[in-house]
Design a protein around this motif. Structure first.
Motif, short mmCIF file in Angstrom:
data_model
loop_
_atom_site.label_atom_id
_atom_site.label_comp_id
_atom_site.label_asym_id
_atom_site.label_seq_id
_atom_site.Cartn_x
_atom_site.Cartn_y
_atom_site.Cartn_z
N GLN A 164 3.09 -42.45 68.62
CA GLN A 164 3.98 -41.32 68.34
C GLN A 164 3.50 -40.09 69.11
O GLN A 164 2.30 -39.90 69.31
CB GLN A 164 3.95 -40.95 66.85
CG GLN A 164 4.58 -41.97 65.93
CD GLN A 164 4.44 -41.55 64.47
OE1 GLN A 164 3.42 -40.99 64.06
NE2 GLN A 164 5.47 -41.82 63.69
N SER B 180 4.48 -35.81 68.78
CA SER B 180 5.29 -34.84 68.04
C SER B 180 5.92 -33.83 69.00
O SER B 180 5.51 -33.72 70.16
CB SER B 180 4.44 -34.10 67.00
OG SER B 180 3.78 -33.01 67.61
N ASP C 97 1.51 -33.14 69.71
CA ASP C 97 0.44 -33.88 69.03
C ASP C 97 0.57 -35.36 69.42
O ASP C 97 1.68 -35.88 69.55
CB ASP C 97 0.57 -33.77 67.50
CG ASP C 97 0.43 -32.34 67.01
OD1 ASP C 97 -0.03 -31.48 67.79
OD2 ASP C 97 0.81 -32.08 65.84
N VAL D 118 8.74 -37.51 67.53
CA VAL D 118 9.00 -37.16 66.12
C VAL D 118 8.68 -35.69 65.84
O VAL D 118 7.92 -35.07 66.58
CB VAL D 118 8.14 -38.06 65.19
CG1 VAL D 118 8.58 -39.52 65.29
CG2 VAL D 118 6.66 -37.94 65.53
N PRO D 119 9.25 -35.13 64.76
CA PRO D 119 8.90 -33.74 64.41
C PRO D 119 7.41 -33.60 64.09
O PRO D 119 6.76 -32.65 64.52
CB PRO D 119 9.75 -33.46 63.17
CG PRO D 119 10.87 -34.45 63.21
CD PRO D 119 10.30 -35.67 63.88
N ASP D 120 6.86 -34.56 63.33
CA ASP D 120 5.43 -34.56 63.00
C ASP D 120 4.95 -36.01 63.01
O ASP D 120 5.62 -36.88 62.47
CB ASP D 120 5.19 -33.99 61.59
CG ASP D 120 5.46 -32.50 61.53
OD1 ASP D 120 4.68 -31.73 62.12
OD2 ASP D 120 6.49 -32.12 60.93
N CYS D 121 3.79 -36.24 63.58
CA CYS D 121 3.25 -37.60 63.60
C CYS D 121 2.91 -38.05 62.18
O CYS D 121 2.33 -37.29 61.41
CB CYS D 121 2.00 -37.68 64.47
SG CYS D 121 2.31 -37.37 66.22
N THR D 122 3.25 -39.28 61.86
CA THR D 122 2.87 -39.85 60.56
C THR D 122 1.65 -40.77 60.72
O THR D 122 0.97 -41.08 59.76
CB THR D 122 4.03 -40.64 59.95
OG1 THR D 122 4.50 -41.60 60.90
CG2 THR D 122 5.18 -39.71 59.57
N VAL E 95 14.23 -34.50 66.63
CA VAL E 95 13.55 -33.38 67.28
C VAL E 95 14.59 -32.55 68.04
O VAL E 95 15.39 -33.12 68.77
CB VAL E 95 12.50 -33.94 68.27
CG1 VAL E 95 11.92 -32.85 69.14
CG2 VAL E 95 11.41 -34.68 67.52
#
Lengths: 220, 211
Positions: B106, B108, B112, B156-160, B205
């Motif tokens: 992923q 972000s 990130d 993605v908006p934030d990495c999981t 995103v």
């Protein structure tokens, strides 16, 4: 320290390694891996060891064989999981071995610090990741750094190419990898080499590990 | 048409300036080497201690003491240099390496990177040099498919997934589009077989079109 000891056998080279020791083991995969010294360590019998190495053993030989014998309590490495790391994988999943994963550059630099008398250092690697959790951080000139501590070895086992009779070492191609750093960070440094040449035969300009760091050498 | 991995590698290679010092990560990024112009003076770094690494070794060239970070036998080029691991990573962190190309699980919208650990309970963590490269290279390019095999976006908006580095990715090369991460958000440079609007609809995103 006293002059280097040129050993007649790998058994002589690893004599006296104590239970509970931290052992730095050179190599990246099999390049530079001191396989014959590890085999001798298995025979020697020291146990409850902490092993510091880039990987956690390949196949069933060398470091993997040491792990399989149950001699290793903890592994500190950057990359344990490989296609042929089944020995480590099995021990880890069974909860029989402790693992500290360290980014590869931090592994090298923490040993460099140990060998250079540095108390700790601020490093940008791993900021904001699980590997920096619980570690002290500091902002310097707008960038965040993590405080990292040295890794010292009671013993370092390294694979070099040639030694002279004083223990000056040269390496070969990418088999150099962790050897020169571990040679500075181990209290007793044991090198296996393919050839021991007369003192004066190695060009002083190309020596990578000067003899001051080396305690025992054995040709294999 | 979406791009295959060789076409993605060619796009990455196109964006590497002549004379750059470059590290190509294990896996697909190694394909970039096949597309670098021979006369551009681009020097490949491998973190196990070599600069000006040559192509993979074959036949009699294979030497167990000469391998790359993926432990594949490689060759020397005129001007190669060897060095130990602490020097190799000092080159990265010290700002001497121009570009590294990495794979990713992923990325972000802030750049990130997550590429070292799935975070699954039975997974054995293994980081190698990924975190050092992510913070060390002056530019970090990611090469990945834009969606997983089951269609989940990897931008993605934030990495999981557990992070490799914060805000470190500069460009993303995927099968469907190339992206630049800027202070003002994610800019789409090119798309392949998909429209900007469709891309925007499939990603959570916010995207901007390149001007």
């Amino acid at each position: 320290m006293s002059a280097v000891k040129i050993c007649d056998s790998t058994a002589e080279a690893v004599a006296g390694i104590e239970d509970g020791s931290t052992i730095l083991i050179g190599g990246f995969g099999l390049a530079g891996m001191p396989v014959q010294l590890i085999d001798a360590l298995i025979e020697q019998g020291a146990t409850d060891l902490t092993v510091v190495s880039n990987n956690a053993g390949n196949g069933d030989t060398g470091l993997a064989a040491l792990l399989a014998k149950g001699r290793v309590r903890k592994v500190i490495c950057s990359f344990p999981r490989q296609s042929d790391s089944w020995v480590f994988d099995g021990l880890y999943r069974a909860g029989k071995i402790e693992l500290e994963v360290v980014p590869q550059g931090n592994l090298a630099e923490r040993m460099r610090a140990a060998g250079a008398g540095i108390g700790a250092f601020y490093c940008p690697t791993a900021v904001g990741t699980p590997l920096a959790e619980g570690k002290e951080t500091r902002e310097i000139d707008g960038r965040t750094y993590v405080l990292e501590f040295p890794i010292k070895g009671d013993v370092a086992l390294i694979g070099a190419y040639r030694s002279d009779r004083m223990g000056n070492l040269v390496y070969r191609k990418t088999a150099r990898n962790f050897g020169p750093v571990m040679a500075t960070a181990g209290r007793t440094v044991i090198a296996q080499v393919t050839e021991i040449v007369d003192t004066g035969r190695l060009d002083p300009e190309v020596i990578v590990t000067p003899s001051i760091y080396v305690d025992r050498v054995v040709a294999v | 048409m979406s791009l295959n991995k060789h076409e993605m590698a060619a796009l990455v290679a196109r964006d590497i300036e002549a004379g750059s010092f470059v590290n190509l990560g294990i896996g697909q990024p190694t394909l970039v080497a096949d597309h670098l112009p021979a006369d551009a003076g681009i020097v490949l770094h491998t973190e196990n201690g070599m600069l000006n690494m040559g192509p993979a070794a074959t036949g009699d060239q294979i030497d167990p003491d000469l391998i790359n970070a993926g432990k594949v036998p490689v060759t020397e080029l005129p001007g190669s240099a060897y060095f130990h691991h602490a020097d190799s990573f000092a080159m990265m962190r010290g700002g001497h390496l121009d570009v590294c190309v990495l794979g990713a699980f992923q990325v972000s919208a802030r750049g990130d990177l997550a590429n070292w650990h799935t975070g699954e309970p039975d997974a054995i963590p293994a980081v190698g040099g990924a975190m050092d490269l992510a913070v060390g290279a002056k530019s970090v390019y990611v090469m990945m498919t834009l969606f997983t095999k089951v269609g989940t976006p990897k931008l993605v908006p934030d990495c999981t997934y557990p992070l490799t580095g914060l805000g470190c990715v500069n460009r993303i090369y995927t099968d469907l589009a190339t992206f630049v991460i800027t202070a003002g958000g994610v800019v789409v440079r090119e798309t392949f077989g998909i429209s900007f609007d469709e891309l925007s609809a499939r990603l959570a995103v916010p995207l901007r079109e390149a001007e």
